[in-house]
Every structure is written in C-alpha cells, then in structure tokens.
Design an enzyme around this catalytic site. Structure first.
Site, mmCIF file in Angstrom:
data_model
loop_
_atom_site.group_PDB
_atom_site.id
_atom_site.type_symbol
_atom_site.label_atom_id
_atom_site.label_comp_id
_atom_site.label_asym_id
_atom_site.label_seq_id
_atom_site.Cartn_x
_atom_site.Cartn_y
_atom_site.Cartn_z
ATOM 1 N N LYS A 87 19.891 28.115 -22.947
ATOM 2 C CA LYS A 87 18.966 27.060 -23.393
ATOM 3 C C LYS A 87 18.097 27.627 -24.525
ATOM 4 O O LYS A 87 17.418 28.645 -24.359
ATOM 5 C CB LYS A 87 18.108 26.632 -22.199
ATOM 6 C CG LYS A 87 17.446 25.290 -22.361
ATOM 7 C CD LYS A 87 16.829 24.888 -21.015
ATOM 8 C CE LYS A 87 16.022 23.633 -21.106
ATOM 9 N NZ LYS A 87 15.204 23.437 -19.906
HETATM 10 C C1 E4P Z 1 14.178 20.146 -19.584
HETATM 11 O O1 E4P Z 1 15.195 20.810 -19.498
HETATM 12 C C2 E4P Z 1 12.874 20.562 -19.080
HETATM 13 O O2 E4P Z 1 13.070 21.555 -18.093
HETATM 14 C C3 E4P Z 1 12.091 19.486 -18.389
HETATM 15 O O3 E4P Z 1 12.836 18.303 -18.207
HETATM 16 C C4 E4P Z 1 10.703 19.295 -18.879
HETATM 17 O O4 E4P Z 1 10.096 18.304 -18.113
HETATM 18 P P1 E4P Z 1 8.505 18.140 -17.973
HETATM 19 O O5 E4P Z 1 8.028 17.373 -19.161
HETATM 20 O O6 E4P Z 1 8.331 17.383 -16.695
HETATM 21 O O7 E4P Z 1 7.935 19.535 -17.928
#
Ligand code: E4P
Length: 217
Positions: A87
């Site tokens: 990622k």
């Molecule tokens: C995406 O891969 C992130 O881990 C995540 O969806 C972020 O979400 P949040 O805005 O609830 O932190």
C-alpha cells in the site's frame, strides 16, 4: 463486489472471515498503532498472522515516503507472503514506486485518493487498486460517492484493470451506494458489514415463525 475488512484487529478479522464473505484485509499505520503493534519485527509478524487467517489480498502500508525507502520497505513487505499487497501513498514518489512494483508483478494499493486525477495517475502507473476515501470526503462536506462515480467512468472509458477499492466506509449505506455505483471492492470496519444483516421486519418475522413453529410440534 469484493468485501475487505479495514482493521488490524485479529479477532474482528476472524469474525468477518467466519461469516464466509471476506475477500481481503486492508490496514494502515493508524490501525496498526491502535492494536499496539510496534517495531519492524512485530509489524511483519502481525501481517503474517493476518495472512494465516485470510486467504485473500492483504494490504500492508509502507511507512516511508521517499521512492528508495518505499521500494525497499515494499519489497520486504511483499516477501512476507504472496497475498501481501503493498500500500503506497498518493504522492509523486508513490507513483514511481507503483510503477516499480507493477513492473515486478507485485500487487499495489494506492491510498489517500481524493480526486479523479489522482486515481487516473495511479492507474497509469499500474496500481492494482486505488483507494478513494469516501468518509473523509463526506467529513468535509464533499460528495465522496461522486468521486467514486467519476473514477468508475474514467476507468471504464479506458478499460483500466485497476480496481476501485472504496475506503473510509462509515456505515452500511456507504456499502450499498458503492455497490450501486459499481465499486469493485469495499473495505469497511466490521460494524457496517454486520449492520447489512439487520432489518426490523426480519426480526419480527422470525419471532413470529419461531412462535408459530411451537404449534407444529
Ligand atoms: C483505507 O485503506 C484506510 O485504511 C481506511 O479506509 C481509512 O478510513 P478512515 O477514514 O475511517 O480512517
């Protein structure tokens, strides 16, 4: 549509896996910190543990932000297990890193996508997934679903293989809306997934069936 769970909590990952509908897992540094994971070895062991629970794509986020460091870290993460997806944040060096991993045949997830242009660049660089952050856009009174619609149109226009992974899901309606728009994947915390199960008419209907079933004995 694929269902990923957005957590580093092993119990919640197991619970979602046991439902039989789980296709993968996404994590990020904040979610790892929430579980108290600290240090290189502990991080790698945690990813190993997740890979042992779920047979599907597991996004592991790099902590660095320069090209050289991201490819070193990403190569190490990818070596943990064949299901690891590296990622990478949506930054200039991140685009270069996406291309590097794409050329090596290593799956990637480009995170922190907030505009169609960012998604287009990530797809051009060969990202396996792009992660538009729905809830965080909603938080600043911007239409997160519209972003996903725009990305869908662009990817369909050019038949990009890059999958739209709708992230930052806050409630079950987000999941339904993403399914209507045609997001390829949603990644959600466990509660919105579980609340898809619920309907008051299901509860009252079942209560009636259970009561009436006593009359059949
Ligand atoms: C995406 O891969 C992130 O881990 C995540 O969806 C972020 O979400 P949040 O805005 O609830 O932190």
């Amino acid at each position: 549509m694929k269902f990923f769970i957005d957590t580093a909590n092993l119990e919640q990952i197991k619970e979602a896996k046991d439902l039989g509908i789980l296709d993968g897992v996404t994590t990020n540094p904040s979610l790892m910190a929430k579980e108290g994971i600290k240090g290189d070895e502990a991080i790698k062991n945690h990813y190993k543990a997740i890979c042992e629970i779920v047979d599907g794509d597991i996004s592991a986020e790099v902590l660095s932000t320069t090209y050289e460091e991201m490819i070193k870290e990403g190569d190490e993460l990818a070596a943990i297990h064949p299901n690891i997806v590296v990622k990478i944040p949506m930054i200039k060096d991140g685009i270069k890193a996406l291309k590097y991993f794409s050329d090596k045949g290593i799956k990637t997830n480009c995170t922190l996508i907030f505009s169609p242009g960012q998604a287009l660049l990530a797809a051009k660089a060969g990202a396996t997934y792009v992660s538009p952050f729905l809830g965080r856009l909603d938080d600043i009174t911007t239409d997160g679903l519209n972003l996903i619609q725009e990305i869908r149109l662009i990817f369909d226009n050019y038949m990009y293989d890059t999958e739209i992974l709708a992230a930052s899901i806050r409630h079950s309606m987000h999941i339904i809306d993403c399914a209507k728009i045609g997001a390829d994947v949603i990644t959600s915390p466990l509660p919105p997934i579980l609340s898809l199960l619920k309907h008051p008419l299901t509860d009252s209907g079942l209560a009636q069936f259970v009561a009436d079933s006593q009359k059949l004995a």
